[in-house]
Structure formats: C-alpha cells, structure tokens
Write a protein that holds these residues in place. Sequence first.
Motif, mmCIF file in Angstrom:
data_model
loop_
_atom_site.group_PDB
_atom_site.id
_atom_site.type_symbol
_atom_site.label_atom_id
_atom_site.label_comp_id
_atom_site.label_asym_id
_atom_site.label_seq_id
_atom_site.Cartn_x
_atom_site.Cartn_y
_atom_site.Cartn_z
ATOM 1 N N LYS A 140 0.709 -1.116 0.052
ATOM 2 C CA LYS A 140 0.013 0.034 0.055
ATOM 3 C C LYS A 140 0.904 1.079 0.098
ATOM 4 N N PRO A 141 0.382 2.474 -0.388
ATOM 5 C CA PRO A 141 1.325 3.622 -0.446
ATOM 6 C C PRO A 141 1.516 3.840 1.075
ATOM 7 N N GLY A 142 2.726 4.388 1.367
ATOM 8 C CA GLY A 142 3.368 4.706 2.478
ATOM 9 C C GLY A 142 3.703 3.728 3.587
ATOM 10 N N ARG A 143 3.387 2.435 3.028
ATOM 11 C CA ARG A 143 3.817 1.156 3.628
ATOM 12 C C ARG A 143 5.320 0.810 3.910
ATOM 13 N N GLN A 280 10.453 2.648 2.637
ATOM 14 C CA GLN A 280 8.983 3.016 2.742
ATOM 15 C C GLN A 280 8.598 3.355 1.185
ATOM 16 N N GLN A 283 3.895 7.785 -0.657
ATOM 17 C CA GLN A 283 2.541 7.870 -0.612
ATOM 18 C C GLN A 283 1.942 7.937 -1.809
ATOM 19 N N SER A 284 2.543 8.610 -2.887
ATOM 20 C CA SER A 284 1.781 8.603 -4.193
ATOM 21 C C SER A 284 2.947 8.438 -5.278
#
Length: 284
Positions: A140-143, A280, A283-284
């Motif tokens: 997932k984004p940010g994971r 990480q 996020q996008s």
Amino acid sequence: MPQDERRPYALPRNPTESERLNAQHHVYVKSLGYVLHPRIAASLPAHRVEIADVATGTGAWMIDLASELPYAKLVGLDMSKAQFQSSVPSNCELQLLNILDPIPQEFQGRFDVVHIRLLIVGLTGEDWNTVARHAMQMLKPGRWFQWCEADFQNMDVLQTKGGSSRAAHEQLWGFARGVMQKHGKLAGEVGRLGEIVRKAGYQNISEDLVSSDRWPEMRREASVVEHGAVAAIAKQFAANLKEEHTKSEQDVEDLCKRCEEEVAEGETYWRWNIKVVVGQKPQS
C-alpha cells in the motif's frame, strides 16, 4: 507455480533442510534482536494489518510474528510448497508466488509490510532489482519493506583456539562459492542492497548490520546452521553439475567429515554479517 528452472535453487527442499531453516530463523532473530524491524512495528495500526512474507520456506518468520501481532493477517508466499507446514496459526496462510514473475492483481497494493529474507543463493544479476520493484507493487502507499540478507560473499572461517586447522572449511566453502559465482551468484549484491532498494524508489531507507557471532554463546548454533547450508550446496553441485568441476560427491563427503574434526579440535566456526534494509513506499 513451479520452481523457475532458469534460476535453480542451490539448496535442497526436504525435511532435513526444513529443520535447518527453522533453526536458522532462530539464529537470525537472536542476532538481530527482532522479527519485525522496530521502525516498522511502531508505524503499524492496531487493526486490519496484512503482512506478506516472500520466500517464506517453512513459514518460520511468519509464524513467529503471528504470535506478536495476533490482529494481523500474515501471508507466506513461496515459489515452491515443498516446505510448507501442514498447519499454521489461524491468522496465517500459505500461497504460491514467484516474486520474479509479474505480481498477480490480487497481491498488488494489498500489504502493509512485505518481508523478504535470504534470497542470496537464488538470485542473479537483474533479479535483485526485480525483487525490490515487485515488492513495492505489493505494498500500500506509505507502507514498509524489510529485506534481510547474509553477506556470504565475505564469510570467514574463524578459530577460538590458535594453532588448529580450518583448511577443510575453507576448501568446502571455496568449492561451493566458486560454483555459485560461476552461475552469477554471490556477486556483491548484499553490499549494494541499500542502493538496490533506493533505486527501486523506496524512501526513508535505513540499514542494520550485525555479525552472526555478535553473541559468543550463539557461535556454535549459528555455525551448525551455516555449515548445513554450505554442505548441502556443495553436495548438490557435486551430484548435479559433474561436468563443471572436479570434486566428486565422495570428495565433498570427505571434506564434511574433516570439517567435523576441525570443529572438535579447535572450535572452528563460520562467521558472516547480516544486513537488514528497511524502506517505505512513497505515498503517491
């Protein structure tokens, strides 16, 4: 999904190797001091967490973490089910996946953590970059991504008693390492692991580096685990790649017996560094 025959796995898949893998898991957790990296553990929500353990083998890492995170769903993935356990905790499952193949839609953008450990004897060349990219597709984004490897390129044979011999250990490892390097493995990728992860687009990267003999009381256990791997690799090469080298299966068996004598004589042991890279997904 069958094992990828273009990248033959250097270790056997049998009950003896499964026992060794479970013992190996304990060595790595003891050496590192954690199952899931503390940075990652601190970032996880307390519910609806999904974690993928890629190249899970027996599922030892996944099963250990399942007791620490009973609210999480853990999915162990491997290209072969030969070492899957017949039963796993209720919050775990085992499925087939070759991380070098395109990632199925069902796994894309699904996980809060993707964990990988010890692909060093299975990857060559561009495979390392492929693994990092495909793991990101699963997140997932940010994971978070956690990749643990052993620096076998620079593994040493040490003694706790001066004047004893380590020649058999060096010959056994020299044979196994030489054949692996001939097939494009052990080419220094562990030293570049942070850069491989960075190149794949991860952010907030950190690296842990510890020694397998960090705890003196663990030297014997770690050495037994690693000797089991080296001996198994050497035996597989001697049996299956006869045309590529001069050592026979009996030669390897004789070296293994001499290694046992060296251990009894001088507390000879294997030593290597363990690296963990954490990154990480943006996020996008």
